[in-house]
Scaffold this motif. Structure first.
Motif, short mmCIF file in Angstrom:
data_model
loop_
_atom_site.label_atom_id
_atom_site.label_comp_id
_atom_site.label_asym_id
_atom_site.label_seq_id
_atom_site.Cartn_x
_atom_site.Cartn_y
_atom_site.Cartn_z
N ASN A 4 0.83 -1.21 0.00
CA ASN A 4 0.00 0.00 0.00
C ASN A 4 0.86 1.27 0.00
N GLY A 5 1.94 1.25 0.77
CA GLY A 5 2.85 2.40 0.78
C GLY A 5 3.50 2.62 -0.57
N CYS A 6 3.91 1.54 -1.20
CA CYS A 6 4.54 1.63 -2.52
C CYS A 6 3.56 2.24 -3.54
N ILE A 7 2.33 1.77 -3.50
CA ILE A 7 1.29 2.31 -4.39
C ILE A 7 1.12 3.80 -4.15
N LYS A 8 1.05 4.19 -2.89
CA LYS A 8 0.87 5.60 -2.53
C LYS A 8 2.01 6.45 -3.09
N PHE A 9 3.25 6.00 -2.92
CA PHE A 9 4.40 6.78 -3.36
C PHE A 9 4.50 6.85 -4.88
N ILE A 10 4.14 5.78 -5.57
CA ILE A 10 4.16 5.82 -7.04
C ILE A 10 3.09 6.78 -7.55
N LYS A 11 1.90 6.71 -6.99
CA LYS A 11 0.84 7.64 -7.41
C LYS A 11 1.26 9.08 -7.16
N GLN A 12 1.88 9.34 -6.02
CA GLN A 12 2.33 10.70 -5.72
C GLN A 12 3.44 11.12 -6.67
N ALA A 13 4.34 10.21 -7.02
CA ALA A 13 5.42 10.52 -7.96
C ALA A 13 4.86 10.88 -9.34
N ILE A 14 3.82 10.16 -9.76
CA ILE A 14 3.19 10.47 -11.05
C ILE A 14 2.56 11.86 -10.99
N LYS A 15 1.89 12.16 -9.89
CA LYS A 15 1.30 13.49 -9.72
C LYS A 15 2.40 14.56 -9.72
N ASP A 16 3.48 14.31 -8.99
CA ASP A 16 4.59 15.25 -8.94
C ASP A 16 5.19 15.46 -10.33
N MET A 17 5.31 14.38 -11.08
CA MET A 17 5.86 14.47 -12.44
C MET A 17 4.96 15.36 -13.30
N ASN A 18 3.65 15.13 -13.22
CA ASN A 18 2.71 15.93 -14.00
C ASN A 18 2.72 17.39 -13.59
N ASP A 19 2.98 17.64 -12.30
CA ASP A 19 3.03 19.02 -11.79
C ASP A 19 4.41 19.65 -11.92
N LYS A 20 5.33 18.91 -12.55
CA LYS A 20 6.72 19.36 -12.75
C LYS A 20 7.43 19.68 -11.42
N ARG A 21 7.11 18.88 -10.41
CA ARG A 21 7.78 18.97 -9.11
C ARG A 21 8.81 17.83 -9.05
N PHE A 22 9.93 18.08 -9.72
CA PHE A 22 10.89 17.01 -9.98
C PHE A 22 11.61 16.51 -8.73
N GLU A 23 11.88 17.39 -7.77
CA GLU A 23 12.53 16.94 -6.55
C GLU A 23 11.59 16.03 -5.75
N ALA A 24 10.34 16.43 -5.65
CA ALA A 24 9.35 15.61 -4.95
C ALA A 24 9.14 14.28 -5.68
N LYS A 25 9.11 14.33 -7.01
CA LYS A 25 8.97 13.10 -7.81
C LYS A 25 10.09 12.14 -7.49
N ASN A 26 11.31 12.66 -7.49
CA ASN A 26 12.48 11.84 -7.21
C ASN A 26 12.40 11.22 -5.81
N THR A 27 12.00 12.02 -4.84
CA THR A 27 11.89 11.54 -3.46
C THR A 27 10.87 10.41 -3.36
N ASN A 28 9.71 10.58 -4.01
CA ASN A 28 8.66 9.56 -3.93
C ASN A 28 9.05 8.29 -4.69
N ILE A 29 9.75 8.43 -5.79
CA ILE A 29 10.23 7.25 -6.51
C ILE A 29 11.23 6.50 -5.64
N GLN A 30 12.11 7.22 -4.98
CA GLN A 30 13.09 6.58 -4.10
C GLN A 30 12.40 5.85 -2.95
N LYS A 31 11.34 6.42 -2.42
CA LYS A 31 10.59 5.75 -1.36
C LYS A 31 9.97 4.45 -1.88
N ALA A 32 9.41 4.49 -3.09
CA ALA A 32 8.84 3.27 -3.69
C ALA A 32 9.93 2.24 -3.93
#
Length: 133
Positions: free
Chosen positions: A29-57
């Motif tokens: 469930n945590g992995c799913i949450k972080f991937i979904k957030q990374a996709i949202k961050d990517m779409n919002d061009k929040r690249f540092e947050a995207k990277n952080t969430n991908i690393q968490k996944a």
């Protein structure tokens, strides 16, 4: 106690009292949450947050890999899939393409749903009255 501290205490208690199967479900469930957030961050061009969430996944998938029990045949089939997911997350991060993350999201969601069914069936065998997750 503030609401945030109460929630953290609840989460800590949930983790500390969970069975191994429930902990694995929490990891999925945590992995799913972080991937979904990374996709949202990517779409919002929040690249540092995207990277952080991908690393968490990736860290969660690494934990799932470490905890595989090699005495079960299925573990040998799951390891290459986890390795593939790790690679796809890395590619999605480097190439900044959500399609890689969405593929992993689909796979990890299938793993989570299958695992949840295993827990339910195990509980139904152990406690024939009222087993649910």
């Amino acid at each position: 106690m503030s609401l945030n501290k109460q929630y953290q205490a609840y989460q800590d208690n949930a983790v500390n009292t969970a069975s191994g199967g429930e902990l694995t479900l929490m990891l999925y469930n945590g992995c799913i949450k972080f991937i979904k957030q990374a996709i949202k961050d990517m779409n919002d061009k929040r690249f540092e947050a995207k990277n952080t969430n991908i690393q968490k996944a990736q860290n969660i998938i690494q934990e799932l890999m470490i905890t595989l029990d090699p005495s079960y045949e299925i573990s040998g089939q799951m390891m290459p899939l986890y390795e593939y997911m790790q690679f796809q997350l890395k590619e999605g991060n480097v190439k900044n393409e959500a399609a890689f993350l969405e593929e992993v999201l689909g796979l990890i969601t299938e793993f989570r749903d299958t695992w949840k069914e295993v827990i339910i069936k195990t509980r139904q065998k152990q406690y024939p009255q009222g087993a649910s997750v």
